[in-house]
Design an enzyme around this catalytic site. Structure first.
Site, PDB file in Angstrom:
ATOM      1  N   ASP A  24      -3.088 -37.207 -17.793  1.00 47.76           N
ATOM      2  CA  ASP A  24      -3.768 -38.456 -18.136  1.00 47.76           C
ATOM      3  C   ASP A  24      -2.865 -39.352 -18.981  1.00 47.76           C
ATOM      4  OD1 ASP A  24      -5.542 -40.463 -19.186  1.00 47.76           O
ATOM      5  OD2 ASP A  24      -7.223 -39.110 -18.796  1.00 47.76           O
ATOM      6  N   SER A  38     -13.440 -42.038 -21.059  1.00 49.02           N
ATOM      7  CA  SER A  38     -12.474 -42.801 -21.830  1.00 49.02           C
ATOM      8  C   SER A  38     -13.085 -43.196 -23.180  1.00 49.02           C
ATOM      9  CB  SER A  38     -12.005 -44.009 -21.014  1.00 49.02           C
ATOM     10  OG  SER A  38     -10.836 -44.564 -21.556  1.00 49.02           O
ATOM     11  N   HIS A  96      -6.268 -41.057 -14.846  1.00 50.11           N
ATOM     12  CA  HIS A  96      -7.153 -41.157 -16.004  1.00 50.11           C
ATOM     13  C   HIS A  96      -8.505 -40.541 -15.678  1.00 50.11           C
ATOM     14  CE1 HIS A  96      -8.786 -42.500 -19.687  1.00 50.11           C
ATOM     15  NE2 HIS A  96      -9.350 -43.615 -19.257  1.00 50.11           N
TER      16      HIS A  96
END
Length: 524
Positions: free
Chosen positions: A463, A236, A493
Protein backbone atom coordinates in the site's frame (compact mmCIF):
# COMPACT_ATOMS: atom_id res chain seq x y z
CA UNK A 1 -1.25 22.42 -5.67
CA UNK A 2 -2.20 19.13 -4.03
CA UNK A 3 -1.20 18.58 -0.44
CA UNK A 4 0.64 15.63 1.01
CA UNK A 5 -2.41 14.82 3.12
CA UNK A 6 -4.43 14.47 -0.06
CA UNK A 7 -2.42 11.41 -0.96
CA UNK A 8 -3.93 9.66 2.04
CA UNK A 9 -7.16 9.72 0.25
CA UNK A 10 -8.79 7.91 -1.98
CA UNK A 11 -10.12 4.79 -3.15
CA UNK A 12 -12.58 7.36 -4.45
CA UNK A 13 -9.85 8.92 -6.54
CA UNK A 14 -9.51 5.67 -8.45
CA UNK A 15 -13.17 5.78 -9.43
CA UNK A 16 -12.85 9.42 -10.46
CA UNK A 17 -9.76 8.57 -12.48
CA UNK A 18 -11.59 5.93 -14.48
CA UNK A 19 -14.35 8.39 -15.35
CA UNK A 20 -11.98 11.22 -16.24
CA UNK A 21 -9.72 9.06 -18.35
CA UNK A 22 -12.67 7.72 -20.29
CA UNK A 23 -13.83 11.28 -20.89
CA UNK A 24 -10.39 12.45 -21.94
CA UNK A 25 -10.00 9.63 -24.41
CA UNK A 26 -7.11 8.15 -23.03
CA UNK A 27 -11.90 23.08 16.80
CA UNK A 28 -11.68 20.32 18.98
CA UNK A 29 -14.82 19.19 20.75
CA UNK A 30 -13.75 15.89 22.28
CA UNK A 31 -15.41 14.36 25.31
CA UNK A 32 -14.52 11.53 27.64
CA UNK A 33 -14.27 8.05 26.18
CA UNK A 34 -17.59 6.27 26.21
CA UNK A 35 -19.63 9.43 26.76
CA UNK A 36 -22.67 10.20 24.66
CA UNK A 37 -22.79 13.42 22.66
CA UNK A 38 -22.83 16.09 25.39
CA UNK A 39 -26.27 17.62 25.66
CA UNK A 40 -27.37 16.38 22.26
CA UNK A 41 -31.00 17.43 21.66
CA UNK A 42 -33.37 14.49 21.81
CA UNK A 43 -35.26 15.72 18.77
CA UNK A 44 -32.19 15.25 16.57
CA UNK A 45 -31.67 11.72 17.85
CA UNK A 46 -35.29 10.87 17.07
CA UNK A 47 -35.55 12.61 13.72
CA UNK A 48 -37.17 10.64 10.91
CA UNK A 49 -35.26 10.47 7.64
CA UNK A 50 -37.20 11.11 4.44
CA UNK A 51 -35.66 8.57 2.04
CA UNK A 52 -36.22 9.31 -1.64
CA UNK A 53 -34.70 8.13 -4.94
CA UNK A 54 -31.29 9.75 -5.37
CA UNK A 55 -30.90 12.58 -7.84
CA UNK A 56 -27.88 13.72 -9.85
CA UNK A 57 -24.75 14.36 -7.76
CA UNK A 58 -23.81 18.00 -7.27
CA UNK A 59 -20.59 19.46 -8.64
CA UNK A 60 -19.27 19.56 -5.06
CA UNK A 61 -19.84 15.78 -4.86
CA UNK A 62 -18.03 15.22 -8.14
CA UNK A 63 -20.92 15.54 -10.57
CA UNK A 64 -21.89 12.80 -12.99
CA UNK A 65 -25.15 10.95 -13.43
CA UNK A 66 -27.65 9.40 -11.06
CA UNK A 67 -26.45 6.21 -9.31
CA UNK A 68 -26.60 3.15 -11.53
CA UNK A 69 -29.32 0.61 -10.74
CA UNK A 70 -28.46 -1.89 -8.06
CA UNK A 71 -27.26 -5.33 -9.21
CA UNK A 72 -30.20 -7.59 -9.94
CA UNK A 73 -32.61 -4.66 -10.08
CA UNK A 74 -33.65 -5.09 -6.44
CA UNK A 75 -34.85 -1.73 -5.14
CA UNK A 76 -32.77 1.36 -5.76
CA UNK A 77 -30.43 3.85 -4.18
CA UNK A 78 -32.20 6.11 -1.72
CA UNK A 79 -30.96 9.45 -0.36
CA UNK A 80 -31.90 11.51 2.69
CA UNK A 81 -30.62 14.37 4.82
CA UNK A 82 -29.86 14.13 8.55
CA UNK A 83 -29.47 17.22 10.72
CA UNK A 84 -26.63 17.35 13.25
CA UNK A 85 -25.42 20.09 15.61
CA UNK A 86 -22.92 22.36 13.88
CA UNK A 87 -21.10 22.65 17.22
CA UNK A 88 -21.61 19.77 19.66
CA UNK A 89 -20.58 22.11 22.48
CA UNK A 90 -23.68 24.18 21.62
CA UNK A 91 -26.28 21.47 20.93
CA UNK A 92 -29.19 23.91 20.82
CA UNK A 93 -27.47 26.13 18.27
CA UNK A 94 -27.23 25.91 14.51
CA UNK A 95 -27.43 22.57 12.72
CA UNK A 96 -25.59 21.22 9.71
CA UNK A 97 -27.26 18.99 7.07
CA UNK A 98 -25.55 15.66 6.36
CA UNK A 99 -26.29 13.90 3.06
CA UNK A 100 -26.89 10.12 3.32
CA UNK A 101 -27.37 7.28 0.84
CA UNK A 102 -28.49 3.70 1.32
CA UNK A 103 -29.32 0.45 -0.42
CA UNK A 104 -31.68 -1.67 1.65
CA UNK A 105 -30.78 -5.24 2.62
CA UNK A 106 -31.94 -7.96 0.25
CA UNK A 107 -33.03 -10.34 3.02
CA UNK A 108 -35.07 -8.22 5.39
CA UNK A 109 -35.91 -11.22 7.59
CA UNK A 110 -32.23 -11.91 8.30
CA UNK A 111 -31.22 -8.24 8.27
CA UNK A 112 -28.49 -7.44 10.82
CA UNK A 113 -28.83 -3.66 10.58
CA UNK A 114 -26.99 -0.87 8.80
CA UNK A 115 -23.38 -1.09 7.62
CA UNK A 116 -21.96 2.44 7.39
CA UNK A 117 -19.06 3.15 5.01
CA UNK A 118 -16.49 5.91 4.90
CA UNK A 119 -14.21 5.61 1.86
CA UNK A 120 -11.55 8.07 2.91
CA UNK A 121 -10.02 11.33 1.90
CA UNK A 122 -10.78 13.03 4.09
CA UNK A 123 -13.01 14.82 1.67
CA UNK A 124 -14.50 11.98 -0.36
CA UNK A 125 -18.24 11.95 -0.96
CA UNK A 126 -19.75 8.73 0.32
CA UNK A 127 -22.98 9.53 -1.50
CA UNK A 128 -21.18 9.15 -4.83
CA UNK A 129 -18.59 6.65 -3.56
CA UNK A 130 -20.92 3.89 -2.35
CA UNK A 131 -22.76 3.43 -5.66
CA UNK A 132 -19.41 3.40 -7.47
CA UNK A 133 -18.30 0.43 -5.37
CA UNK A 134 -21.78 -1.06 -4.92
CA UNK A 135 -21.13 -4.31 -6.76
CA UNK A 136 -18.09 -5.04 -4.57
CA UNK A 137 -20.30 -5.10 -1.47
CA UNK A 138 -23.28 -6.92 -2.95
CA UNK A 139 -22.74 -9.96 -0.72
CA UNK A 140 -22.82 -7.73 2.35
CA UNK A 141 -26.11 -6.22 1.13
CA UNK A 142 -27.64 -9.62 1.66
CA UNK A 143 -28.04 -8.84 5.38
CA UNK A 144 -27.17 -5.16 5.74
CA UNK A 145 -28.58 -1.88 4.61
CA UNK A 146 -25.49 -0.40 2.96
CA UNK A 147 -25.20 3.23 4.09
CA UNK A 148 -22.73 6.02 3.39
CA UNK A 149 -22.67 9.78 3.75
CA UNK A 150 -20.94 13.02 2.93
CA UNK A 151 -19.12 13.94 6.16
CA UNK A 152 -19.54 17.51 7.40
CA UNK A 153 -17.74 19.93 5.11
CA UNK A 154 -17.92 17.47 2.20
CA UNK A 155 -20.12 17.47 -0.90
CA UNK A 156 -23.75 18.19 -0.02
CA UNK A 157 -23.03 18.25 3.73
CA UNK A 158 -22.34 22.00 3.70
CA UNK A 159 -19.25 21.41 1.57
CA UNK A 160 -16.37 23.78 2.24
CA UNK A 161 -15.91 26.36 -0.53
CA UNK A 162 -12.57 27.98 -1.29
CA UNK A 163 -11.27 29.26 -4.64
CA UNK A 164 -12.95 29.42 -8.05
CA UNK A 165 -12.32 26.84 -10.77
CA UNK A 166 -10.04 29.26 -12.64
CA UNK A 167 -8.07 30.02 -9.49
CA UNK A 168 -7.74 26.31 -8.72
CA UNK A 169 -6.39 25.60 -12.19
CA UNK A 170 -3.56 28.02 -11.47
CA UNK A 171 -3.10 26.80 -7.89
CA UNK A 172 -2.71 23.14 -8.83
CA UNK A 173 -0.36 23.95 -11.71
CA UNK A 174 2.10 26.08 -9.73
CA UNK A 175 5.48 24.76 -8.62
CA UNK A 176 5.06 22.93 -5.32
CA UNK A 177 8.76 22.08 -4.97
CA UNK A 178 10.25 25.59 -5.05
CA UNK A 179 13.93 25.90 -5.89
CA UNK A 180 14.69 29.55 -5.08
CA UNK A 181 13.39 32.46 -3.02
CA UNK A 182 11.11 33.73 -5.77
CA UNK A 183 9.45 30.31 -6.16
CA UNK A 184 9.16 29.96 -2.37
CA UNK A 185 7.38 33.34 -2.24
CA UNK A 186 4.92 32.28 -4.95
CA UNK A 187 4.39 28.94 -3.23
CA UNK A 188 3.60 30.45 0.18
CA UNK A 189 1.41 33.16 -1.33
CA UNK A 190 -0.61 30.45 -3.04
CA UNK A 191 -1.19 28.68 0.27
CA UNK A 192 -2.19 31.96 1.95
CA UNK A 193 -4.63 32.82 -0.86
CA UNK A 194 -6.24 29.40 -0.77
CA UNK A 195 -6.60 29.44 3.02
CA UNK A 196 -8.01 32.97 2.97
CA UNK A 197 -10.61 32.01 0.37
CA UNK A 198 -11.73 29.06 2.50
CA UNK A 199 -12.18 31.38 5.49
CA UNK A 200 -14.13 33.96 3.48
CA UNK A 201 -16.52 31.44 1.96
CA UNK A 202 -16.85 28.82 4.75
CA UNK A 203 -15.58 30.49 7.91
CA UNK A 204 -18.54 29.40 10.03
CA UNK A 205 -17.98 25.72 9.25
CA UNK A 206 -14.18 25.50 9.41
CA UNK A 207 -13.91 25.13 13.23
CA UNK A 208 -16.40 22.25 13.17
CA UNK A 209 -15.36 19.93 10.33
CA UNK A 210 -12.78 17.90 12.29
CA UNK A 211 -12.78 14.17 12.82
CA UNK A 212 -14.11 14.32 16.39
CA UNK A 213 -17.26 16.08 15.22
CA UNK A 214 -17.62 13.58 12.37
CA UNK A 215 -17.30 10.72 14.88
CA UNK A 216 -20.11 12.22 16.94
CA UNK A 217 -22.13 12.45 13.74
CA UNK A 218 -21.62 8.70 13.30
CA UNK A 219 -23.16 8.02 16.69
CA UNK A 220 -26.08 10.31 15.98
CA UNK A 221 -26.48 8.51 12.64
CA UNK A 222 -26.47 5.15 14.45
CA UNK A 223 -29.40 6.26 16.59
CA UNK A 224 -31.33 7.82 13.74
CA UNK A 225 -30.91 4.64 11.67
CA UNK A 226 -32.27 2.62 14.59
CA UNK A 227 -29.15 0.55 15.32
CA UNK A 228 -28.03 -0.45 18.82
CA UNK A 229 -24.43 -0.74 17.61
CA UNK A 230 -22.55 0.96 14.80
CA UNK A 231 -21.52 -1.60 12.18
CA UNK A 232 -18.82 0.16 10.18
CA UNK A 233 -16.47 -0.29 7.24
CA UNK A 234 -13.73 2.35 7.14
CA UNK A 235 -11.21 2.69 4.32
CA UNK A 236 -8.09 4.90 4.35
CA UNK A 237 -8.94 8.05 6.37
CA UNK A 238 -12.15 6.20 7.25
CA UNK A 239 -10.02 4.03 9.56
CA UNK A 240 -8.90 7.11 11.50
CA UNK A 241 -12.50 8.28 11.77
CA UNK A 242 -13.51 4.80 12.93
CA UNK A 243 -10.70 4.71 15.48
CA UNK A 244 -11.76 8.05 16.97
CA UNK A 245 -15.35 6.79 17.10
CA UNK A 246 -14.26 3.62 18.90
CA UNK A 247 -12.38 5.73 21.45
CA UNK A 248 -15.35 8.00 22.13
CA UNK A 249 -18.03 5.28 22.07
CA UNK A 250 -16.40 1.88 22.74
CA UNK A 251 -19.64 0.34 24.01
CA UNK A 252 -21.41 1.27 20.77
CA UNK A 253 -18.92 -0.44 18.45
CA UNK A 254 -20.51 -3.21 16.40
CA UNK A 255 -18.91 -5.33 13.67
CA UNK A 256 -16.19 -3.11 12.28
CA UNK A 257 -13.51 -3.40 9.59
CA UNK A 258 -10.59 -1.05 8.88
CA UNK A 259 -8.92 -1.33 5.45
CA UNK A 260 -6.04 0.77 4.07
CA UNK A 261 -5.17 1.77 7.61
CA UNK A 262 -3.89 5.18 8.72
CA UNK A 263 -1.21 4.99 11.42
CA UNK A 264 -2.77 6.80 14.40
CA UNK A 265 0.58 7.14 16.20
CA UNK A 266 2.14 9.37 13.51
CA UNK A 267 1.82 13.13 13.36
CA UNK A 268 1.45 14.90 10.03
CA UNK A 269 5.19 15.00 9.36
CA UNK A 270 5.70 11.33 10.19
CA UNK A 271 2.68 10.42 8.10
CA UNK A 272 4.01 12.34 5.10
CA UNK A 273 7.43 10.75 5.46
CA UNK A 274 5.81 7.33 5.64
CA UNK A 275 3.91 8.11 2.46
CA UNK A 276 7.13 9.11 0.72
CA UNK A 277 8.50 5.66 1.51
CA UNK A 278 5.20 4.01 0.58
CA UNK A 279 4.87 5.65 -2.82
CA UNK A 280 8.54 4.99 -3.54
CA UNK A 281 7.99 1.31 -2.75
CA UNK A 282 5.00 1.23 -5.07
CA UNK A 283 7.04 2.93 -7.81
CA UNK A 284 9.84 0.40 -7.30
CA UNK A 285 7.34 -2.42 -7.72
CA UNK A 286 5.92 -0.78 -10.85
CA UNK A 287 9.41 -0.43 -12.32
CA UNK A 288 10.26 -4.07 -11.57
CA UNK A 289 7.07 -5.16 -13.29
CA UNK A 290 7.83 -2.98 -16.31
CA UNK A 291 11.35 -4.42 -16.69
CA UNK A 292 10.07 -7.99 -16.29
CA UNK A 293 8.03 -7.55 -19.49
CA UNK A 294 11.12 -6.80 -21.57
CA UNK A 295 10.50 -5.07 -24.88
CA UNK A 296 6.78 -4.77 -24.08
CA UNK A 297 7.61 -2.08 -21.51
CA UNK A 298 7.17 1.34 -23.09
CA UNK A 299 9.69 3.07 -20.81
CA UNK A 300 13.43 3.31 -21.37
CA UNK A 301 15.66 1.25 -19.12
CA UNK A 302 16.77 -2.34 -18.64
CA UNK A 303 16.74 -2.16 -14.83
CA UNK A 304 14.18 -0.79 -12.36
CA UNK A 305 16.54 2.08 -11.48
CA UNK A 306 16.86 3.04 -15.13
CA UNK A 307 13.07 3.01 -15.56
CA UNK A 308 12.73 5.26 -12.53
CA UNK A 309 15.42 7.55 -13.95
CA UNK A 310 13.25 7.96 -17.03
CA UNK A 311 10.53 9.28 -14.73
CA UNK A 312 12.79 11.53 -12.65
CA UNK A 313 14.40 12.95 -15.80
CA UNK A 314 10.95 13.75 -17.16
CA UNK A 315 9.95 15.52 -13.94
CA UNK A 316 13.15 17.57 -13.95
CA UNK A 317 12.51 18.71 -17.54
CA UNK A 318 8.91 19.61 -16.74
CA UNK A 319 10.13 21.86 -13.92
CA UNK A 320 11.58 24.15 -16.60
CA UNK A 321 9.50 23.32 -19.67
CA UNK A 322 5.91 22.09 -19.24
CA UNK A 323 4.46 20.18 -22.19
CA UNK A 324 1.02 20.43 -23.84
CA UNK A 325 -1.71 18.73 -21.84
CA UNK A 326 -5.48 19.02 -22.29
CA UNK A 327 -6.95 21.91 -24.25
CA UNK A 328 -4.85 24.97 -23.58
CA UNK A 329 -3.53 23.63 -20.27
CA UNK A 330 0.02 22.37 -19.94
CA UNK A 331 1.42 19.53 -17.84
CA UNK A 332 3.69 20.95 -15.15
CA UNK A 333 6.12 19.12 -12.89
CA UNK A 334 3.67 19.32 -9.99
CA UNK A 335 0.79 17.88 -12.01
CA UNK A 336 2.97 15.12 -13.44
CA UNK A 337 4.13 14.08 -9.97
CA UNK A 338 0.53 14.09 -8.81
CA UNK A 339 -0.52 12.02 -11.82
CA UNK A 340 2.20 9.43 -11.20
CA UNK A 341 1.08 9.14 -7.58
CA UNK A 342 -2.57 8.76 -8.63
CA UNK A 343 -1.70 5.84 -10.89
CA UNK A 344 0.09 4.05 -8.04
CA UNK A 345 -3.11 3.78 -5.99
CA UNK A 346 -4.08 0.64 -7.88
CA UNK A 347 -2.13 -1.93 -9.86
CA UNK A 348 -4.90 -1.71 -12.44
CA UNK A 349 -3.62 1.79 -13.27
CA UNK A 350 0.00 0.76 -13.85
CA UNK A 351 -0.58 0.53 -17.63
CA UNK A 352 -1.90 4.10 -17.54
CA UNK A 353 1.20 5.22 -15.67
CA UNK A 354 3.45 3.54 -18.23
CA UNK A 355 1.53 5.05 -21.13
CA UNK A 356 1.26 8.47 -19.50
CA UNK A 357 4.99 8.75 -18.79
CA UNK A 358 5.87 7.50 -22.27
CA UNK A 359 3.56 10.02 -23.93
CA UNK A 360 4.73 12.91 -21.74
CA UNK A 361 8.33 11.95 -22.51
CA UNK A 362 7.39 12.49 -26.15
CA UNK A 363 5.70 15.83 -25.50
CA UNK A 364 2.05 14.83 -24.90
CA UNK A 365 1.04 15.37 -21.27
CA UNK A 366 -2.71 14.74 -21.58
CA UNK A 367 -2.87 11.38 -19.81
CA UNK A 368 -0.76 12.38 -16.81
CA UNK A 369 -2.75 15.61 -16.57
CA UNK A 370 -6.01 13.64 -16.58
CA UNK A 371 -4.68 11.50 -13.74
CA UNK A 372 -3.67 14.62 -11.80
CA UNK A 373 -7.09 16.17 -12.42
CA UNK A 374 -8.63 13.05 -10.94
CA UNK A 375 -6.63 13.44 -7.75
CA UNK A 376 -7.67 17.08 -7.50
CA UNK A 377 -11.36 16.47 -8.20
CA UNK A 378 -11.50 18.28 -11.57
CA UNK A 379 -13.98 17.03 -14.17
CA UNK A 380 -13.66 17.24 -17.95
CA UNK A 381 -15.69 20.48 -17.96
CA UNK A 382 -13.15 22.23 -15.73
CA UNK A 383 -15.30 22.10 -12.59
CA UNK A 384 -13.81 21.10 -9.27
CA UNK A 385 -15.53 19.09 -6.59
CA UNK A 386 -14.80 20.15 -3.04
CA UNK A 387 -12.63 17.04 -2.46
CA UNK A 388 -9.39 18.95 -1.89
CA UNK A 389 -10.99 21.90 -0.09
CA UNK A 390 -12.57 19.48 2.37
CA UNK A 391 -9.35 17.46 2.60
CA UNK A 392 -7.31 20.46 3.70
CA UNK A 393 -10.08 21.76 5.98
CA UNK A 394 -10.48 18.49 7.88
CA UNK A 395 -6.77 17.77 8.14
CA UNK A 396 -6.01 21.29 9.38
CA UNK A 397 -8.88 21.14 11.88
CA UNK A 398 -7.36 17.92 13.22
CA UNK A 399 -3.60 18.47 13.15
CA UNK A 400 -1.82 20.99 15.38
CA UNK A 401 1.31 21.04 13.21
CA UNK A 402 2.05 24.33 11.39
CA UNK A 403 5.34 24.36 9.50
CA UNK A 404 7.39 27.39 8.49
CA UNK A 405 9.57 27.56 5.40
CA UNK A 406 12.70 27.15 7.54
CA UNK A 407 11.30 24.09 9.32
CA UNK A 408 10.27 22.54 6.02
CA UNK A 409 13.64 23.12 4.38
CA UNK A 410 15.38 21.51 7.36
CA UNK A 411 13.37 18.32 6.86
CA UNK A 412 13.68 18.06 3.07
CA UNK A 413 16.90 15.97 3.02
CA UNK A 414 15.18 13.17 4.96
CA UNK A 415 12.20 13.29 2.64
CA UNK A 416 14.39 13.21 -0.46
CA UNK A 417 16.29 10.25 0.96
CA UNK A 418 13.00 8.42 1.50
CA UNK A 419 11.95 9.06 -2.10
CA UNK A 420 13.89 10.81 -4.88
CA UNK A 421 10.61 11.08 -6.83
CA UNK A 422 8.04 12.06 -4.20
CA UNK A 423 10.09 13.25 -1.22
CA UNK A 424 10.39 16.96 -2.03
CA UNK A 425 6.76 17.09 -3.12
CA UNK A 426 5.51 15.56 0.13
CA UNK A 427 7.98 17.53 2.24
CA UNK A 428 6.80 20.90 0.95
CA UNK A 429 3.22 19.63 1.22
CA UNK A 430 3.57 19.77 5.02
CA UNK A 431 3.02 23.53 4.73
CA UNK A 432 -0.60 23.17 3.57
CA UNK A 433 -1.91 24.21 7.02
CA UNK A 434 0.68 26.94 7.61
CA UNK A 435 -1.77 29.80 6.95
CA UNK A 436 -4.93 28.04 8.13
CA UNK A 437 -7.33 30.23 10.17
CA UNK A 438 -8.39 27.47 12.60
CA UNK A 439 -6.22 25.79 15.23
CA UNK A 440 -5.79 22.03 15.07
CA UNK A 441 -6.97 19.66 17.80
CA UNK A 442 -4.22 17.07 18.20
CA UNK A 443 -0.73 15.90 17.42
CA UNK A 444 -2.11 12.39 16.93
CA UNK A 445 -5.63 11.06 17.49
CA UNK A 446 -6.50 8.90 20.49
CA UNK A 447 -8.01 5.62 19.25
CA UNK A 448 -7.69 3.52 22.40
CA UNK A 449 -10.98 1.68 22.82
CA UNK A 450 -10.96 -0.59 25.89
CA UNK A 451 -14.10 -2.70 26.05
CA UNK A 452 -14.98 -2.30 22.36
CA UNK A 453 -15.98 -5.25 20.20
CA UNK A 454 -13.24 -6.72 17.96
CA UNK A 455 -12.20 -4.53 15.03
CA UNK A 456 -10.64 -6.28 12.03
CA UNK A 457 -7.65 -4.27 10.80
CA UNK A 458 -6.29 -5.12 7.33
CA UNK A 459 -2.75 -4.17 6.27
CA UNK A 460 -1.61 -4.33 2.63
CA UNK A 461 2.14 -4.91 2.24
CA UNK A 462 2.24 -2.89 -1.01
CA UNK A 463 0.00 0.00 0.00
CA UNK A 464 1.56 3.35 -1.05
CA UNK A 465 -0.86 5.75 0.63
CA UNK A 466 -1.26 4.05 4.01
CA UNK A 467 1.88 1.94 4.47
CA UNK A 468 1.59 -1.56 5.89
CA UNK A 469 3.09 -0.70 9.30
CA UNK A 470 0.06 1.46 10.05
CA UNK A 471 -2.17 -1.58 10.46
CA UNK A 472 -0.08 -2.98 13.29
CA UNK A 473 0.11 0.44 14.93
CA UNK A 474 -3.67 0.82 14.74
CA UNK A 475 -4.34 -2.67 16.10
CA UNK A 476 -1.98 -2.04 19.02
CA UNK A 477 -3.42 1.42 19.73
CA UNK A 478 -7.00 0.12 19.75
CA UNK A 479 -5.95 -2.18 22.58
CA UNK A 480 -5.64 -5.82 23.47
CA UNK A 481 -8.63 -7.85 22.41
CA UNK A 482 -9.95 -5.05 20.19
CA UNK A 483 -7.62 -4.67 17.20
CA UNK A 484 -7.34 -7.90 15.18
CA UNK A 485 -4.68 -7.50 12.47
CA UNK A 486 -4.70 -9.47 9.24
CA UNK A 487 -2.31 -9.10 6.29
CA UNK A 488 -2.84 -8.92 2.55
CA UNK A 489 0.30 -9.42 0.47
CA UNK A 490 -0.64 -7.32 -2.52
CA UNK A 491 -0.36 -4.00 -4.33
CA UNK A 492 -2.44 -0.83 -4.32
CA UNK A 493 -4.38 1.08 -1.71
CA UNK A 494 -6.54 -1.14 0.48
CA UNK A 495 -7.32 -4.85 0.24
CA UNK A 496 -11.03 -5.72 0.09
CA UNK A 497 -11.62 -4.00 -3.25
CA UNK A 498 -8.60 -5.73 -4.77
CA UNK A 499 -10.91 -8.68 -5.35
CA UNK A 500 -8.70 -11.04 -3.34
CA UNK A 501 -10.93 -13.99 -2.46
CA UNK A 502 -9.19 -14.71 0.86
CA UNK A 503 -9.57 -11.12 2.11
CA UNK A 504 -13.20 -10.93 1.06
CA UNK A 505 -14.07 -14.29 2.60
CA UNK A 506 -12.40 -13.33 5.88
CA UNK A 507 -14.15 -9.97 6.06
CA UNK A 508 -17.52 -11.32 4.97
CA UNK A 509 -17.38 -14.10 7.55
CA UNK A 510 -16.90 -11.52 10.26
CA UNK A 511 -19.45 -8.99 9.10
CA UNK A 512 -22.14 -11.50 8.12
CA UNK A 513 -21.60 -14.30 10.62
CA UNK A 514 -19.66 -12.66 13.45
CA UNK A 515 -16.67 -14.97 13.00
CA UNK A 516 -13.62 -13.07 14.25
CA UNK A 517 -10.53 -14.07 12.22
CA UNK A 518 -7.39 -15.27 13.97
CA UNK A 519 -4.92 -12.47 14.54
CA UNK A 520 -2.06 -12.82 12.08
CA UNK A 521 -4.19 -14.28 9.28
CA UNK A 522 -2.41 -13.73 5.96
CA UNK A 523 -3.90 -13.56 2.46
CA UNK A 524 -1.96 -13.35 -0.80
Amino acid sequence: MPTSSAWRSTALAAVTAAALLAASGCSGDSGPAGSDNPGKPSDLASQQLDWKPCGTPSVAQGGGTKPSPLPGGDGGWECATMDAPLDYAKPNGDTIPLALIRARALDQKKRIGSLVFNFGGPGGSGVTGLPSFGKDYEKLRGRYDLVSFDPRGVGRSKGVECESDKQLDAYYAQDSTPDDSAEVKTFTQGIASFSGACERHSGQELPHVGTTSAARDLDLMRKVLGDKKLNYFGISYGTELGGVYAHLFPKNVGRTVFDGVVDPTENSEQGSLGQARGFQLALDNFAKNCVSRGAACQLRGSTPKEVEKTITDLLHRLDKRPVPGIGGRKLTQTQATNGVAQALYSKEFWPLLEQGVSEADGGNGSLLLALSDSMNGRDQHGRYSNLQAANVSINCADSKQRYSVAQTKARLPEFHKASPVFGDFLGWGMMSCSKWPVRGQWDTPDVSAPGAAPIVVIGNTGDPATPYAGARAMADALGKGVGVEITYRGQGHGAYNSGNACVQKTVNSYLLDGKVPAAGTTCS
